[in-house]
Write a protein that holds these residues in place. Structure first.
Motif, mmCIF file in Angstrom:
data_model
loop_
_atom_site.group_PDB
_atom_site.id
_atom_site.type_symbol
_atom_site.label_atom_id
_atom_site.label_comp_id
_atom_site.label_asym_id
_atom_site.label_seq_id
_atom_site.Cartn_x
_atom_site.Cartn_y
_atom_site.Cartn_z
ATOM 1 N N LEU A 128 22.907 17.411 30.844
ATOM 2 C CA LEU A 128 22.919 16.210 29.685
ATOM 3 C C LEU A 128 23.303 15.090 30.306
ATOM 4 O O LEU A 128 22.801 14.064 30.107
ATOM 5 C CB LEU A 128 23.382 16.929 28.314
ATOM 6 C CG LEU A 128 23.094 17.978 27.651
ATOM 7 C CD1 LEU A 128 23.925 18.321 26.529
ATOM 8 C CD2 LEU A 128 21.598 17.547 27.242
ATOM 9 N N ILE A 129 24.366 14.993 31.189
ATOM 10 C CA ILE A 129 25.078 13.826 31.605
ATOM 11 C C ILE A 129 23.890 13.445 32.475
ATOM 12 O O ILE A 129 23.965 12.004 32.740
ATOM 13 C CB ILE A 129 26.441 13.995 32.278
ATOM 14 C CG1 ILE A 129 27.464 14.397 31.011
ATOM 15 C CG2 ILE A 129 26.713 12.865 33.228
ATOM 16 C CD1 ILE A 129 28.764 14.761 31.642
ATOM 17 N N PHE A 130 23.446 14.229 33.555
ATOM 18 C CA PHE A 130 22.409 13.614 34.408
ATOM 19 C C PHE A 130 21.371 12.940 33.827
ATOM 20 O O PHE A 130 20.967 11.947 34.308
ATOM 21 C CB PHE A 130 22.015 14.750 35.534
ATOM 22 C CG PHE A 130 20.888 14.686 36.290
ATOM 23 C CD1 PHE A 130 21.120 13.824 37.537
ATOM 24 C CD2 PHE A 130 19.719 15.092 35.957
ATOM 25 C CE1 PHE A 130 20.163 13.423 38.466
ATOM 26 C CE2 PHE A 130 18.630 14.654 37.043
ATOM 27 C CZ PHE A 130 18.926 14.025 38.049
ATOM 28 N N ASN A 182 33.253 5.628 22.827
ATOM 29 C CA ASN A 182 33.163 7.185 23.198
ATOM 30 C C ASN A 182 34.465 7.994 23.048
ATOM 31 O O ASN A 182 34.865 8.656 23.421
ATOM 32 C CB ASN A 182 33.061 7.006 24.905
ATOM 33 C CG ASN A 182 32.566 8.220 25.407
ATOM 34 O OD1 ASN A 182 31.895 8.976 24.713
ATOM 35 N ND2 ASN A 182 32.971 8.348 26.669
ATOM 36 N N LYS A 188 21.039 11.724 30.758
ATOM 37 C CA LYS A 188 21.290 10.559 30.183
ATOM 38 C C LYS A 188 21.628 9.332 31.056
ATOM 39 O O LYS A 188 21.124 8.143 31.170
ATOM 40 C CB LYS A 188 22.364 10.873 29.425
ATOM 41 C CG LYS A 188 22.773 9.605 28.582
ATOM 42 C CD LYS A 188 23.817 9.642 27.447
ATOM 43 C CE LYS A 188 23.990 8.406 26.529
ATOM 44 N NZ LYS A 188 24.333 8.704 25.159
ATOM 45 N N SER A 189 22.088 9.655 32.348
ATOM 46 C CA SER A 189 22.301 8.784 33.623
ATOM 47 C C SER A 189 21.219 8.099 34.005
ATOM 48 O O SER A 189 21.093 6.945 34.594
ATOM 49 C CB SER A 189 23.355 9.232 34.580
ATOM 50 O OG SER A 189 22.606 10.260 35.464
ATOM 51 N N ARG A 190 19.955 8.871 33.875
ATOM 52 C CA ARG A 190 18.843 8.216 34.262
ATOM 53 C C ARG A 190 18.193 7.254 33.362
ATOM 54 O O ARG A 190 17.037 6.576 33.773
ATOM 55 C CB ARG A 190 17.884 9.515 34.377
ATOM 56 C CG ARG A 190 18.340 10.458 35.673
ATOM 57 C CD ARG A 190 17.216 11.621 35.597
ATOM 58 N NE ARG A 190 16.029 11.255 35.939
ATOM 59 C CZ ARG A 190 15.285 10.952 37.324
ATOM 60 N NH1 ARG A 190 16.230 11.180 38.377
ATOM 61 N NH2 ARG A 190 14.109 10.744 37.380
ATOM 62 N N VAL A 226 26.471 20.599 30.102
ATOM 63 C CA VAL A 226 26.754 19.414 29.981
ATOM 64 C C VAL A 226 26.678 18.595 31.213
ATOM 65 O O VAL A 226 26.303 17.305 30.824
ATOM 66 C CB VAL A 226 28.741 19.433 29.751
ATOM 67 C CG1 VAL A 226 29.219 18.170 29.854
ATOM 68 C CG2 VAL A 226 28.866 20.216 28.506
ATOM 69 N N ARG A 227 26.473 19.196 32.315
ATOM 70 C CA ARG A 227 26.282 18.278 33.473
ATOM 71 C C ARG A 227 24.953 18.027 33.487
ATOM 72 O O ARG A 227 24.380 16.941 33.883
ATOM 73 C CB ARG A 227 26.739 19.174 34.776
ATOM 74 C CG ARG A 227 27.901 19.099 34.949
ATOM 75 C CD ARG A 227 28.347 19.810 36.306
ATOM 76 N NE ARG A 227 29.851 19.549 36.655
ATOM 77 C CZ ARG A 227 30.425 20.825 36.698
ATOM 78 N NH1 ARG A 227 30.040 21.994 36.662
ATOM 79 N NH2 ARG A 227 31.873 20.334 36.961
#
Length: 140
Positions: free
Chosen positions: A43-45, A63, A47-49, A40-41
């Motif tokens: 994927l979040i990283f 959301n 996506k945040s890029r 999860v972390r």
């Protein structure tokens, strides 16, 4: 004595079970939770890029993955309020559920919003940025 799965999981999570098999199962589940958390972390990283910004102010209502949580009435209220106070408003929808409405019942959510908010454009596009560019170009 039969035990339901929820009672079994509750007993397991609250350490009602001891011994080698319970310890191994808990260790395995802990390892799975670590793998899940790292995934999860990651994927979040990633996506945040890819964050992109619209050339206008945006209010995001979403959301929330469950239906029936009041997103559509909230969007209707916010859009109506802003429109009544002289703001230019457009509603962007990714279009989930289009074509799944029962005949004779209310149409999909973008259709309901369009019917209840005359004069406020409702743009349906799974690509949020393309929808935002269209709203800016066509409706200022």
């Amino acid at each position: 004595m039969t035990m339901t799965i929820d009672r079994l999981l509750y007993n397991f999570a609250t350490d009602k079970y001891n011994g080698l098999s319970a310890g191994l199962a808990k260790s395995f589940l802990f390892l799975l939770s670590l793998i899940y958390g790292l995934t999860v972390r990651l994927l979040i990283f990633l996506k945040s890029r890819r964050i992109r910004y619209a050339a206008c102010k945006v209010i995001s209502v979403g959301n929330i993955t469950l239906g029936g949580t009041g997103k559509t009435p909230l969007v209707r209220y916010i859009a109506g309020y802003l429109n009544d106070h002289g703001r230019k408003v457009a509603i962007l929808s990714r279009g989930y559920g289009i074509g799944h409405a029962d005949p004779g019942h209310a149409a999909d959510e973008p259709g309901m919003l369009q019917a209840n908010l005359p004069g406020i454009p409702v743009i349906v596009d799974p690509d949020r940025m393309r929808a935002a560019r269209k709203a800016i170009a066509e409706f200022k």
